[in-house]
Design an enzyme around this catalytic site. Structure first.
Site, short mmCIF file in Angstrom:
data_model
loop_
_atom_site.label_atom_id
_atom_site.label_comp_id
_atom_site.label_asym_id
_atom_site.label_seq_id
_atom_site.Cartn_x
_atom_site.Cartn_y
_atom_site.Cartn_z
N SER A 75 61.00 5.76 59.68
CA SER A 75 60.69 4.86 58.41
C SER A 75 60.52 3.52 60.32
CB SER A 75 62.14 4.46 58.57
OG SER A 75 63.44 3.74 59.39
N LYS A 76 60.29 1.82 59.39
CA LYS A 76 60.50 1.31 60.25
C LYS A 76 61.01 1.09 61.31
CE LYS A 76 59.75 -2.79 58.58
NZ LYS A 76 59.61 -4.33 57.81
N ARG A 77 62.42 1.46 60.65
CA ARG A 77 63.56 0.44 61.26
C ARG A 77 63.80 1.83 62.76
NH1 ARG A 77 66.09 0.05 57.00
NH2 ARG A 77 66.26 1.99 56.96
#
Ligand code: GLU
Length: 506
Positions: A261-263
């Site tokens: 994910s982006k995180r």
């Protein structure tokens, strides 16, 4: 395979920057289309107005352009099935939703968002479907008269698919083989929203049909939607035209636990988006591979190998090789772990592989951004060719190239001073004189002169090379020191020796 022209589509929703998984979907579509002499279509799926983000469509177009995945048809270039933006096709979809209603495969639902919210709160695992639909406000539970009244009064309503009970629907995925679903497990998805916009489920089927899409490759996260789409293809009478589907494996976190994910990117310090994305609403800046200094050739290459290989050990592929070799049979069902170190390795390999000319403009801007003046392109090219094997990301060219254009600002004196002797000073003073007289200025001549003088002075060459390097470069890095001097030229080499001597003997 039939003799129909292959037509594939990349169908992103403009909701933000493009995750590398999204670009890989575009890439696999593109590779397949080009291999089959087919068309690669960009369709913008922007029917969810609440998730629409300004600038996201332009970002997608720019990203495809950067990667060299040029669409044959798109909102920008048009094409025989325009428009390619679903919001501009709004008027097309209602007819199909109404047709489904009249066939009994869909129904009007008048429940307000508040009513639905209350149901979700009060009923654990509430789903709008077989179990509860009869107790809700829709054209299945109300009388015809009530429904007509509501419609005449323009009561806001949606159209939902009526999932059949106890059926099993299946299809053959080009990667996964036979995939089956129980209709009882699937809720009655909304097809047409109260604002008259279709949802993704209706729009994707209608557009794939109208745009004569032959193959639809999309991320694995869309697999749960497949039963709804399968039924729609069937109910609308288009089953024979249904594209062949392939659901691409997920790109996983480096440890293999879950989708990248982006995180994760922010947490682990690497980009997850193709290009830097700035969210105007939140002010958040998400870094991208392009801005970090990846070449598109490398980015495409590393994406291709996330879940695919050609069955050999080959890892570096040009786009033409990928077009020739790509095959869905060799796309794995399992998710592919993302490894940033490996991603950088690809970039380093590509920097080595491409011609200096290909890097010239990029390197020039890396240098100029740092205030280094590059006046001669020809000289820049020679510098690039000398150092590119040492660069992994484009910004590395600053450290590796700057000293070819300006004198070192700092010297690693600790590496030299403790072992400095007067004999070394004398060596370099004499070397300056020899260089001044040198008529041929190339690596071999310089090296011969240097070594001959060292022998004459009875100093080990090894003890003189490092100081010479630090005079020219400032630190313990760079290519062969005589190559550096050869490129710097006579005047500059002599100037740097003089300056270095001053620093080392101060
Ligand atoms: N609009 C969907 C997305 O944003 C496309 C899924 C599909 O290709 O069917 O990924």
């Amino acid at each position: 395979m039939s003799d129909k022209k292959v037509r594939v589509r990349f169908a992103p929703s403009p909701t933000g920057g493009l995750h590398l998984g999204g670009v890989r979907t575009a890439l696999f579509n593109y590779l397949f289309a080009k291999q089959q002499q087919g068309d690669f279509i960009l369709r913008i799926e922007d029917t969810d107005q609440s998730r629409y983000v300004d600038g996201a469509e332009a970002y997608v177009a720019e990203c495809l352009q950067w990667c060299g995945l040029t669409p044959d048809e798109s909102p920008a270039v048009g094409g025989p099935y325009a428009p390619y933006r679903q919001s501009e096709r709004k008027s097309i979809y209602r007819e199909y939703a109404e047709k489904l209603v009249s066939q009994g495969h869909a129904y009007y639902a008048f429940d307000t968002p508040e009513e639905l919210e209350q149901n979700r709160r009060e009923i654990p695992n509430f789903q709008y479907g077989q179990v509860y639909r009869d107790g809700l406000r829709n054209s299945l539970s109300l009388t015809e008269h009530q429904v007509d009244e509501l419609l005449d009064a323009h009561t806001p309503h949606v159209i939902r698919i009526k999932m059949p009970a106890d059926e099993r629907v299946s299809f053959t995925d080009m990667i996964r083989g036979q995939v089956s679903f129980e209709t009882n497990q699937v809720d009655d998805k909304v097809l047409l929203k109260a604002d008259g916009m279709p949802t993704y489920h209706l729009a994707v089927v209608v557009d794939d049909y109208l745009m004569k899409i032959t193959h639809a490759f999309r991320g694995e996260e869309w697999l749960p939607s497949a039963p709804v789409h399968l039924l729609l293809w069937d109910y609308l009478g288009w089953k024979a035209e249904m594209p062949q589907w392939a659901h691409l494996p997920l790109i996983l976190k480096p440890d293999g636990h879950g989708k990248l994910s982006k995180r994760d990117g922010a947490r682990l310090g690497f980009p997850v988006y193709a290009m830097t994305w700035f969210d105007g609403k939140t002010g958040e800046l998400t870094p991208g591979f392009r801005e970090l200094g990846f070449l598109p050739e490398a980015f495409i290459n590393l994406l291709a190998t996330l879940g695919w290989n050609d069955g050999t050990d080959q890892e570096i592929f040009t786009i033409d090789e990928l077009i020739a070799k790509f095959s869905l049979d060799r796309v794995s069902k399992a998710g592919a772990k993302f490894d940033f170190e490996k991603a950088k390795w690809f970039n380093g390999e590509w920097i080595k592989k491409v011609k200096g000319e290909r890097l010239k403009v990029k390197v020039k801007s890396v240098l100029e951004e740092k205030g280094v003046v590059v006046s001669e392109d020809e000289y820049l090219l020679k510098v690039i060719d000398k150092i590119k094997d040492r660069c992994v990301l484009l910004p590395d060219f600053y450290q590796q190239a700057a000293y070819f254009f300006e004198q070192p600002k700092e010297y690693d004196v600790n590496a030299v001073k403790p072992k400095w002797t007067d004999a070394k000073t004398e060596f370099f003073i004499r070397f300056i004189t020899i260089l001044g007289r040198e008529e041929v200025w190339d690596e071999a001549t310089l090296e011969t002169a240097f070594k001959a003088l060292a022998e004459e002075k009875a100093i080990k060459t090894g003890e003189l090379m490092l100081p010479f390097r630090i005079m020219l470069v400032g630190g313990k890095f760079g290519p062969h020191v005589f190559d550096i001097a050869a490129l710097l030229g006579k005047v500059e080499t002599i100037t740097r020796i003089e300056k270095g001597l001053g620093v080392f003997t101060a």
